[in-house]
Motif scaffolding. Structure first.
Motif, PDB file in Angstrom:
ATOM      1  N   ALA A 134       0.828  -1.208   0.000  1.00 46.18           N
ATOM      2  CA  ALA A 134       0.000   0.000   0.000  1.00 46.18           C
ATOM      3  C   ALA A 134       0.862   1.256   0.000  1.00 46.18           C
ATOM      4  N   GLU A 157      -1.448   7.556   3.502  1.00 46.78           N
ATOM      5  CA  GLU A 157      -1.068   6.163   3.754  1.00 46.78           C
ATOM      6  C   GLU A 157      -0.043   6.075   4.880  1.00 46.78           C
ATOM      7  N   THR A 166      -2.716   0.535  10.689  1.00 47.65           N
ATOM      8  CA  THR A 166      -3.417  -0.106   9.581  1.00 47.65           C
ATOM      9  C   THR A 166      -3.181   0.705   8.318  1.00 47.65           C
ATOM     10  N   THR A 167      -3.394   0.066   7.171  1.00 48.74           N
ATOM     11  CA  THR A 167      -3.391   0.805   5.911  1.00 48.74           C
ATOM     12  C   THR A 167      -4.697   1.583   5.790  1.00 48.74           C
ATOM     13  N   THR A 168      -4.797   2.461   4.805  1.00 48.27           N
ATOM     14  CA  THR A 168      -6.051   3.184   4.602  1.00 48.27           C
ATOM     15  C   THR A 168      -7.171   2.234   4.206  1.00 48.27           C
ATOM     16  N   ALA A 169      -6.823   1.044   3.750  1.00 45.52           N
ATOM     17  CA  ALA A 169      -7.830   0.034   3.401  1.00 45.52           C
ATOM     18  C   ALA A 169      -8.171  -0.863   4.596  1.00 45.52           C
ATOM     19  N   LYS A 171      -5.991  -2.813   6.443  1.00 46.15           N
ATOM     20  CA  LYS A 171      -5.132  -3.985   6.634  1.00 46.15           C
ATOM     21  C   LYS A 171      -4.136  -3.726   7.765  1.00 46.15           C
TER      22      LYS A 171
END
Length: 441
Positions: A134, A157, A166-169, A171
């Motif tokens: 990411a 990010e 965490t990632t922006t998604a 994860k």
């Protein structure tokens, strides 16, 4: 985002403590010599001068400790050694977080270096594959530094990985570390100073400090597309306590989980020099920071697995302040080889607070393990105080001491136990505050 250690302004209006805590504290007072001019206390003994914000008898008990162990006291300088006092920094000596302030400044000003070979795994051994991917996608390697002041996707990010782990998604960004001696988010800030000299890092920290002290209480700043905390204040009460301890002959140290050069910049304003400031230490090469960290105890330099965090704070204090080397630095030392006083606000501070032999000052930020130990107050040496600016209100539910208040090294929850192995029962929140206008910078 719910950023770690985020804050808005206010000052402490103190609440009434529970009778149980007051009883234990009163019992402990009997073990310390009284301090009063009428009973022969020399007038030259230094006094705490700031009274506002101290809960109950906390100021009086701190004064008695200073009179007992300082140059005026009966236990002064045993064997020629000065009594040691250790303070955490963020939200203990100041309101808000200097690591956050520095990271936000680096991102707003495009001062984070492109990772070696474009591989984000080189910035932290604990970074997960989804996080590395990411970051690589959001932050293409187009130059020596990343244009996070213009590339909001890249800034977002990095900010998410640092602030939320965490990632922006969504994860997970870090994995495989010992939760009792490493917080990879904190370490990552130090590791992202790779390529800069220590002097340059201090210059960045000084710029962030100026901005955050000048900003109004409650101010926010924009990083990427997010709004984040944009102000910091020193606590007048802690300035006064540090000043008084030093005047009384205590050897006063700051122990922070922020990068050491950053902590040095901020600590100078309360009279603590670089020799008395501990933080995350980078290994340097050719005069510049690397992404690898100094070790302590059994952890070798470059292993990057122990920082000034929970048990890691104990190790670094033992090694750098108390002169204990090798594997022994990770262990609790005999009482006559430990700090007399310690102050902190979070579970990150619990080990070095427990080691203090005189008093342990806790600013209540509703952190489970720390508050379980402080409220249980088994030896009568714990002092609980609301934060001096924006104190937490009363926690509705008891602290889950008997079930999940402790976090093991692998991240699993467990009961909080006393030294003898017995379980501390759940504790109710009894020392808290309400919002009120805050003090000046």
């Amino acid at each position: 985002m719910n950023f770690k250690r985020r804050a808005v302004a206010a000052a402490a209006v103190l609440a009434v403590a529970g009778a149980g805590l007051a009883t234990v504290q009163a019992t402990a007072e009997a073990t310390q010599p009284a301090s009063h001019p009428a009973r022969g206390r020399p007038e030259a003994c230094p006094d705490l001068t700031v009274s506002k914000g101290w809960y109950g008898e906390n100021k009086a008990r701190l004064q008695r400790m200073i009179d007992t162990y300082g140059h005026c006291g009966p236990q002064r300088h045993k064997g020629g050694a000065r009594p040691v006092a250790t303070f955490d920094w963020d939200n203990t000596v100041i309101k808000n977080d200097i690591g956050d302030a520095t990271m936000f400044w680096l991102l707003r000003n495009g001062k984070i270096r492109t990772p070696e070979r474009g591989d984000w795994h080189t910035t932290s051994r604990y970074l997960t594959d989804p996080a590395a991917k990411a970051l690589a996608k959001a932050c293409p390697a187009t130059g020596t530094t990343l244009p996070t002041h213009r590339n909001t996707a890249c800034a977002d990010e990095i900010l998410s990985v640092y602030s939320e782990a965490t990632t922006t998604a969504g994860k997970h960004a870090f994995d495989g570390f010992d939760r009792r001696r490493m917080e990879p988010q904190y370490a990552w800030l130090a590791q992202l100073t790779r390529g800069w000299t220590t002097r340059q890092v201090k210059r960045f920290a000084a710029a962030a400090r100026r901005e955050n002290l000048a900003a109004p209480v409650g101010a926010e700043q924009r990083v990427g597309t997010e709004r984040v905390t944009g102000w910091v204040r020193y606590y007048d009460q802690q300035r006064d306590l540090i000043r008084t301890l030093k005047k009384a002959g205590f050897d006063v140290h700051i122990v922070s989980a922020s990068p050491e050069p950053v902590a040095e910049v901020w600590a100078d304003a309360v009279g603590i020099d670089a020799r008395h400031t501990l933080g995350i230490r980078n290994i340097t090469a050719h005069g510049r920071q690397t992404a690898h960290l100094k070790g302590c105890g059994t952890v070798r330099d470059g292993d990057d697995s122990m920082i000034t965090y929970i048990d890691g704070k104990r190790c670094w204090i033992n090694k750098e302040i108390l002169g204990v080397h090798g594997a022994a630095a990770q262990k609790v030392q005999p009482a006559d080889r430990r700090q007399v006083f310690a102050a902190g606000d979070s579970d990150t501070d619990v080990s070095f607070l427990r080691d203090a032999t005189g008093l342990r000052l806790v600013l209540n930020r509703n952190k489970n393990e720390l508050m379980c130990r402080a409220y249980e107050n088994g030896d009568g040496r714990w002092l609980v105080n609301p934060m001096f600016i924006e104190p937490k209100g009363k926690k509705a539910d008891p602290y889950p001491c008997a079930t999940t208040g402790y976090t093991r090294g692998d991240g699993t929850p467990a009961p909080v136990r006393r030294t003898d192995g017995s379980v501390i029962p759940d504790q109710r929140d009894t020392v808290y505050g309400e919002s009120a206008p805050s003090s000046a910078p």
